[in-house]
Motif scaffolding. Structure first.
Motif, short mmCIF file in Angstrom:
data_model
loop_
_atom_site.label_atom_id
_atom_site.label_comp_id
_atom_site.label_asym_id
_atom_site.label_seq_id
_atom_site.Cartn_x
_atom_site.Cartn_y
_atom_site.Cartn_z
N ASP A 113 0.82 -1.22 0.00
CA ASP A 113 0.00 0.00 0.00
C ASP A 113 0.85 1.26 0.00
O ASP A 113 0.55 2.24 0.71
N GLY A 114 1.91 1.26 -0.80
CA GLY A 114 2.75 2.44 -0.92
C GLY A 114 3.72 2.66 0.23
O GLY A 114 4.40 3.69 0.28
N VAL A 115 3.80 1.70 1.15
CA VAL A 115 4.72 1.80 2.28
C VAL A 115 5.80 0.74 2.13
O VAL A 115 5.50 -0.45 2.02
N ALA A 116 7.05 1.17 2.09
CA ALA A 116 8.18 0.25 2.01
C ALA A 116 8.64 -0.10 3.42
O ALA A 116 8.63 0.75 4.32
N TYR A 117 9.02 -1.36 3.61
CA TYR A 117 9.48 -1.83 4.91
C TYR A 117 10.95 -2.22 4.82
O TYR A 117 11.35 -3.01 3.95
N PHE A 118 11.76 -1.65 5.70
CA PHE A 118 13.18 -1.93 5.76
C PHE A 118 13.52 -2.55 7.11
O PHE A 118 12.71 -2.53 8.05
N ALA A 119 14.73 -3.09 7.20
CA ALA A 119 15.24 -3.57 8.48
C ALA A 119 16.69 -3.15 8.61
O ALA A 119 17.42 -3.03 7.61
N VAL A 120 17.13 -2.93 9.84
CA VAL A 120 18.50 -2.54 10.10
C VAL A 120 19.00 -3.33 11.31
O VAL A 120 18.23 -3.66 12.21
N LEU A 121 20.29 -3.65 11.30
CA LEU A 121 20.89 -4.40 12.39
C LEU A 121 21.53 -3.44 13.38
O LEU A 121 22.21 -2.48 12.99
N THR A 122 21.34 -3.72 14.67
CA THR A 122 21.90 -2.86 15.71
C THR A 122 22.55 -3.74 16.76
O THR A 122 22.13 -4.88 16.99
N PRO A 123 23.61 -3.26 17.43
CA PRO A 123 24.25 -4.08 18.46
C PRO A 123 23.32 -4.34 19.63
O PRO A 123 22.51 -3.48 20.01
N ALA A 124 23.41 -5.53 20.21
CA ALA A 124 22.68 -5.82 21.44
C ALA A 124 23.34 -5.09 22.60
O ALA A 124 24.52 -4.74 22.53
N GLU A 125 22.59 -4.88 23.64
CA GLU A 125 23.15 -4.19 24.80
C GLU A 125 24.24 -5.05 25.43
O GLU A 125 24.06 -6.23 25.69
N GLU A 126 25.38 -4.43 25.68
CA GLU A 126 26.51 -5.16 26.25
C GLU A 126 26.19 -5.59 27.68
O GLU A 126 25.59 -4.86 28.45
N GLY A 127 26.60 -6.81 28.00
CA GLY A 127 26.43 -7.31 29.37
C GLY A 127 25.04 -7.83 29.66
O GLY A 127 24.81 -8.37 30.74
#
Length: 318
Positions: A79-93
């Motif tokens: 419906d005209g909306v693009a979906y992306f994903a991005v990788l992020t570091p997990a919280e340390e510890g």
């Protein structure tokens, strides 16, 4: 008695357009970016879910910059909306309780970080498809940093769907390893379940294994069952499939029939325990987890769960 799956396996659901031509269309991506949404996955393979585990929390893509950030992937469009994903570091510890690796998560009203094994069965169709595809792509990115031909570093192109060698120019696409998974039953009211040596006591599933080069799926089923538990099977029949990005498998489901009077010969180092169980016990273990002593079954995110659920339902008389 044969049976069919009662529904799609949890991780086989994908309801938006994957939109392959869009991946390399920078002009159209730029036009879609202001309304695009972003799914964040951390390096432990988790994403933020809300509404008691039913919905992936996505954010406005513009929060991440004026264009898709490096390493992000395009999941699809609807419906005209693009979906992306991005990788992020997990919280340390941060420590994740070991019990959550096998049991269902304790869902709360507050958003929480869950992985696919924990959330796949409870997510809605769109969220399950987005999360599964993102997890699969990021696993491939992790394993495809260098060219298999010359060893040079690779560069991601076409919104994260192609890796190109910086040395020889070789292109590689996301890899999928074919694996069979088979529910073996006796044609009546018993099913064969097994436990891997690394699994907790009392945790059982159906049998599975990777397809070898030059091998058909049906031949793989027969070989793997015989190698793992020493049982010959017949009447091998396809049921369905499900992606399993741990790290990059496609689980191809079958049923087969075997004689429960044959002695079970367990493959050392692969199978710690195997036994035949009744349909009534499987049904009870699914309906009320923990109610059948010593019989915990595969989690709801797996195709194994759907297969066992479907087999148990097929013989329901009341």
């Amino acid at each position: 008695m044969s049976f069919d799956l009662v529904g799609l396996p949890a991780l086989s659901r994908f309801v938006i357009d994957r939109c392959e031509p869009l991946r390399g269309d920078s002009e159209r991506i730029a036009a879609l970016w202001p309304k695009a949404r972003m799914v964040v996955v951390d390096t432990r393979g988790r994403t933020l879910v809300a509404e008691r585990g039913t919905r992936v929390v996505d954010r406005p893509a513009v929060e991440f910059g004026e264009e898709p950030p490096p390493g992000s992937v395009l999941l699809g469009e609807q419906d005209g909306v693009a979906y992306f994903a991005v990788l992020t570091p997990a919280e340390e510890g941060e420590q994740v309780p070991a019990s959550r690796a096998w049991g269902p998560p304790e869902l709360t009203d507050e958003p929480q970080w869950l992985d696919l094994r924990q959330a796949g069965a409870t997510l809605d169709d769109m969220s399950a498809g987005l999360f599964t595809t993102a997890a699969a792509l990021f696993q491939w990115h992790r394993l495809a940093k260098f060219c298999a031909k010359c060893g040079s570093p690779t560069v991601l192109e076409k919104s994260g769907w192609i890796s190109v060698c910086s040395g020889c120019g070789r292109e590689e696409y996301p890899r999928t390893d074919a694996a069979v998974i088979c529910l073996v039953h006796d044609g009546a009211d018993q099913v064969l379940v097994a436990r891997g040596p690394e699994w907790p006591e009392g945790r059982f599933s159906v049998l599975a294994g990777f397809v070898e080069s030059g091998e058909s799926l049906e031949a793989c089923v027969a070989r793997e069952i015989f190698e793992e538990v020493g049982v010959a099977v017949r009447d091998i029949r396809y049921l369905g499939s499900q992606p399993w990005p741990f790290p990059r498998s496609l689980m191809i489901g079958f049923e087969a029939v075997a004689d429960p009077s044959e002695p079970l010969v367990l493959a050392e180092g692969e199978i710690a325990e195997a036994r035949w169980v009744s349909r009534a016990d499987v049904r009870q273990a699914i309906e009320v987890p923990g109610s059948v002593p010593g019989l915990g079954l595969a989690g709801g995110s797996s195709i194994a769960f759907r297969m066992l659920q479907s087999w148990a339902a097929a013989g329901h008389s009341g």
